[in-house]
Enzyme design. Structure first.
Site, PDB file in Angstrom:
ATOM      1  N   SER A 110     -12.552  17.623  35.648  1.00  0.00           N
ATOM      2  CA  SER A 110     -13.740  16.838  36.015  1.00  0.00           C
ATOM      3  C   SER A 110     -14.868  17.476  34.973  1.00  0.00           C
ATOM      4  O   SER A 110     -15.291  18.262  34.962  1.00  0.00           O
ATOM      5  CB  SER A 110     -14.029  17.793  37.548  1.00  0.00           C
ATOM      6  OG  SER A 110     -15.565  16.548  37.484  1.00  0.00           O
ATOM      7  N   TYR A 145     -16.430  23.728  44.006  1.00  0.00           N
ATOM      8  CA  TYR A 145     -15.330  22.647  42.998  1.00  0.00           C
ATOM      9  C   TYR A 145     -15.628  23.171  41.909  1.00  0.00           C
ATOM     10  O   TYR A 145     -14.438  23.186  40.767  1.00  0.00           O
ATOM     11  CB  TYR A 145     -16.007  21.457  43.786  1.00  0.00           C
ATOM     12  CG  TYR A 145     -14.979  20.411  42.765  1.00  0.00           C
ATOM     13  CD1 TYR A 145     -13.756  20.326  43.140  1.00  0.00           C
ATOM     14  CD2 TYR A 145     -15.148  19.332  42.296  1.00  0.00           C
ATOM     15  CE1 TYR A 145     -13.079  19.379  42.950  1.00  0.00           C
ATOM     16  CE2 TYR A 145     -14.812  18.054  41.555  1.00  0.00           C
ATOM     17  CZ  TYR A 145     -13.810  17.998  41.996  1.00  0.00           C
ATOM     18  OH  TYR A 145     -13.188  17.261  41.022  1.00  0.00           O
TER      19      TYR A 145
END
Length: 281
Positions: free
Chosen positions: A133, A146
């Site tokens: 990501s 995250y």
């Protein structure tokens, strides 16, 4: 003879698009997900088979790998796409949520790579593509855990890319920016009201700001970002020996990477990002 790819997290989003992309290019595809019996989109595609695989369950991983080899003869590419998201401040993230995130985003790819790497090493070739990501390039406020999991995956991929060269195995990481398909479901916001009024109030304010920013970044140039870009980046990593280790994907991810590369220091880059990422008082 057609090459074979095993892809995790194929029930929706990037994984489903990757299955379609590999299938359209003549690959054998083992599309894996936790509940393949619920699939209505992939099972009839050319060269595609479905099997259950939960990246947190090593027995299911080994069973899926065994079935793939029995059906198709080998595994030429592994795509680690399964992911787990969640939005909350550090204080709002309980131990169970933190560990679940790392189990899927870090130890899940570890488990699948452990299952296929000996085979790839012995056959003298193979490609591993880890879907990370943009959050692996920047520690995002409200998504610190995250980001931490994606930083870990990026570092793991980079180190493995270098050490696996000797065995003919390539390792790449794809780092998508903001796409419509990157929403992880309503349950990812279920901790925003946890904590005292100060924590919960700021968490809601920050989340609203980041949501608005994400919508803006996902529509670079006026068009909603196309998640097919990510599937194409995955396929390019699988097929091109010239593909780089790191592959920021999407206008926003490439812009972020460019900002990091051009900043005189990491701190200078973070100063640039502070005004963008944090809501004004």
């Amino acid at each position: 003879m057609a090459q074979t790819v095993l892809i995790t997290g194929c029930s929706s989003g990037f994984g489903q698009l990757a299955v379609r992309t590999f299938s359209a290019n003549g690959w054998n595809v083992m599309a894996t997900m936790r509940a393949p019996e619920k699939d209505t989109d992939l099972r009839d595609l050319p060269g595609v088979a479905l099997v259950r695989l939960d990246v947190t369950d090593t027995a299911s991983i080994q069973a899926a790998v065994t079935e793939t080899v029995q059906r198709f003869g080998s595994i030429d590419c592994l795509v680690n796409n399964a992911g787990y998201g969640g939005h909350a401040l550090f204080e709002q993230f309980d131990d169970a949520a933190m560990r679940a995130m790392f189990e899927t985003n870090v130890f899940g790819p570890v488990n699948t790579m452990r299952a296929v790497l000996p085979m790839m090493r012995k056959q003298g070739h193979g490609t591993i593509v880890n879907v990370s990501s943009m959050a692996g390039l920047l520690g995002l406020p409200g998504n610190a855990f995250y980001s931490a999991s994606k930083f870990a995956l990026n570092g793991l991929s980079e180190g493995m890319a270098l050490e696996c060269e000797a065995f003919g195995v390539r390792v790449h990481v794809v780092e998508p920016g903001a796409y419509p398909t990157t929403r992880f479901g309503a349950n990812t916001d279920n901790a925003l009201d946890v904590g005292d009024d100060q924590v919960a109030g700021y968490s809601r304010k920050l989340r609203a700001h980041i949501e608005a920013l994400g919508e803006q970044m996902a529509q670079q140039g006026g068009d909603l970002a196309d998640p097919q870009e990510v599937a194409d980046a995955i396929y390019s990593c699988a097929t091109s020996k010239d593909a780089p280790i790191h592959n920021p994907t999407g206008a926003d991810a490439r812009m972020l990477d460019s900002m990091i590369q051009s900043a005189p220091s990491r701190q200078a880059f973070l100063e640039q990002m502070r005004t963008m990422l944090l809501p004004q008082a």
